[in-house]
Design an enzyme around this catalytic site. Structure first.
Site, PDB file in Angstrom:
ATOM      1  N   CYS A   1       1.147  -1.069   0.102  1.00 55.02           N
ATOM      2  CA  CYS A   1      -0.044   0.261   0.139  1.00 55.02           C
ATOM      3  C   CYS A   1       0.871   1.282  -0.030  1.00 55.02           C
ATOM      4  O   CYS A   1       0.278   2.119  -0.404  1.00 55.02           O
ATOM      5  CB  CYS A   1      -0.916   0.071   1.412  1.00 55.02           C
ATOM      6  SG  CYS A   1      -2.094  -1.293   0.991  1.00 55.02           S
TER       7      CYS A   1
ATOM      8  N   CYS B   1     -13.922   1.390   6.745  1.00 49.70           N
ATOM      9  CA  CYS B   1     -12.970   0.790   5.811  1.00 49.70           C
ATOM     10  C   CYS B   1     -12.412   0.907   4.738  1.00 49.70           C
ATOM     11  O   CYS B   1     -13.745   1.821   3.651  1.00 49.70           O
ATOM     12  CB  CYS B   1     -13.237  -0.592   5.858  1.00 49.70           C
ATOM     13  SG  CYS B   1     -13.554  -1.542   7.160  1.00 49.70           S
ATOM     14  N   SER B   2     -11.026   1.927   4.359  1.00 53.10           N
ATOM     15  CA  SER B   2     -10.776   1.646   2.782  1.00 53.10           C
ATOM     16  C   SER B   2     -11.778   0.919   1.342  1.00 53.10           C
ATOM     17  O   SER B   2     -11.367  -0.300   1.796  1.00 53.10           O
ATOM     18  CB  SER B   2      -9.599   2.373   2.575  1.00 53.10           C
ATOM     19  OG  SER B   2      -8.989   1.127   2.550  1.00 53.10           O
TER      20      SER B   2
ATOM     21  N   HIS C   1      -8.716   3.786  -2.559  1.00 51.62           N
ATOM     22  CA  HIS C   1      -7.390   3.003  -2.333  1.00 51.62           C
ATOM     23  C   HIS C   1      -7.525   2.469  -3.598  1.00 51.62           C
ATOM     24  O   HIS C   1      -6.835   0.666  -3.102  1.00 51.62           O
ATOM     25  CB  HIS C   1      -7.483   2.437  -1.201  1.00 51.62           C
ATOM     26  CG  HIS C   1      -6.430   2.060  -0.173  1.00 51.62           C
ATOM     27  ND1 HIS C   1      -5.021   2.863  -1.244  1.00 51.62           N
ATOM     28  CD2 HIS C   1      -6.552   1.223   0.645  1.00 51.62           C
ATOM     29  CE1 HIS C   1      -3.710   1.979  -0.421  1.00 51.62           C
ATOM     30  NE2 HIS C   1      -4.257   1.064  -0.052  1.00 51.62           N
TER      31      HIS C   1
END
Length: 398
Positions: free
Chosen positions: A83, A216-217, A347
């Protein structure tokens, strides 16, 4: 001798739910890359090197993406750091410029993802061979392993530990989601643009307690790009008014501290983030008290709280109270994630770190429109990936 590095152009696509639009990753890259070059007012032929970040596409996908911008024969580097991939590509661009190897570098990041939760790593592969198997083993030893999405599980367990250790409440965790969803309502690039109350966030479907879906992404498609240049290039092309200086930048990876405690708080990256921030402050001669606007890695609401502490915005255990106080939104001490953050902006792993810098560049130039932070002069970006890497970048209006 080192030269200063500046961001003079940024671009990004809207971040979208996977399979929303009929496009390929190279289409996203073309849109974001063209946007960055147009913003800088330079042609692709001026670019000397191109680090490209992504996690889910095949080897040399970076070349396939960059070829949409031009066939000039410049070096293209394929970057994968989970990430933290986007910020890693940007860091390479800065190093090329600061070290004198190039005067103009394009950092590019993209991702075309599948719907649904991520597995145990960016490859979604078998845990036995996963690069993050050691991290999940720490979690399993303390909390067991449940049939919930693995990344939500490890961060959710970090939230449980924070609640047990410091008295952090579910409402404080939900306040992070409420703030970031509210911010994204003013961001045309955000995947979600709906605002929610704390109660609505708490009432949403539980992914892994105490985290609900709205904390939550999501998985996302999208791309972002940044043109990084030398001081000489800025002067030669008259880009002073567009330039945002990369004052300092640092990456930290896992140390013994990440694993020794057996805590998910440590294993998801708080020690890495703290170390990277400390290096940046020492290098820049600036501290968090000098920062006006922050884009940080809120992959889950708890990680925003953990990052407040790692960046020195509050003492350990005080982050829940900090967000609840309003100190991290408009009218507070800092504005954190004016873009909506990962939770609401989206994301796409390879693009996230560069998109954070795009947002900060617009903020520091005074170009963020309805989400503009008043009188923003110094911005900080924080991008973290399990496995692990944490990148902190300090930017200042030139």
């Amino acid at each position: 001798m080192r030269t200063k590095a500046y961001v003079v152009g940024v671009g990004m696509t809207r971040f979208e739910k996977p399979e929303t639009r009929d496009w390929q990753y190279w289409d996203m890259a073309r849109e974001a890359g063209t946007g960055a070059l147009t913003d800088a007012g330079i042609p692709y032929s001026a670019v000397e090197q191109v680090p490209v970040g992504y996690c889910f596409q095949a080897s040399t996908a970076g070349q396939r993406a960059a070829y949409e911008l031009g066939l000039t024969g410049v070096p293209v580097y394929n970057v994968n750091n989970n990430c933290a991939t986007g910020a890693t590509a940007l860091m390479l661009a800065r190093q090329f410029v600061e070290g004198g190897a190039s005067d103009c570098v394009l950092a590019l990041g993209f991702e075309k993802m599948a719907r649904g939760a991520l597995g145990g790593g960016a490859d979604g592969g078998d845990f036995a061979t996963s690069p993050v198997a050691r991290h999940y083993a720490v979690m399993a030893a303390r909390h067991g392993f449940e049939m919930t999405p693995p990344t939500a599980q490890i961060f959710g367990n970090a939230a449980r530990e924070h609640m047990e250790r410091y008295g952090t409440t579910e409402a404080q965790l939900a306040a992070v989601g409420a703030k970031n969803h509210r911010h994204s309502a003013n961001n045309p690039y955000a995947q979600f643009q709906d605002a929610y109350t704390v109660d609505e966030i708490l009432a949403a479907r539980t992914v892994h307690s105490p985290l609900t879906k709205l904390q939550c992404s999501p998985t996302s498609d999208g791309a972002a790009a940044a043109v990084v240049v030398s001081e000489r290039f800025v002067e030669r092309h008259g880009l002073g008014e567009r330039a945002v200086e990369i004052v300092a930048q640092a990456m930290a990876t896992d140390t013994e501290e990440s694993f020794a405690s057996g805590s998910c708080i440590d294993v998801v990256g708080q020690p890495m983030s703290r170390a990277a921030a400390r290096q940046v402050y020492d290098s820049a001669g600036l501290g968090i008290e000098d920062v006006d606007v922050v884009e940080l890695h809120d992959c889950f609401s708890v990680n925003e709280l953990l990052t407040y502490e790692a960046l020195g915005m509050c003492e350990p255990g005080e982050s829940g109270k900090l967000v609840e106080s309003g100190a991290t939104t408009y009218g507070g001490r800092w504005v954190v994630n004016p873009s909506g953050g990962l939770i609401s902006k989206g994301h796409p792993l390879g693009a996230t770190g560069i998109a954070q810098v795009a947002e900060l560049t617009w903020q520091l130039r005074g170009e963020a429109r309805a989400r503009q932070v008043a009188d923003a002069c110094v911005g900080l970006a924080h991008n973290v990936g399990l496995g692990g890497a944490a990148v902190v970048t300090l930017l200042r209006r030139a």
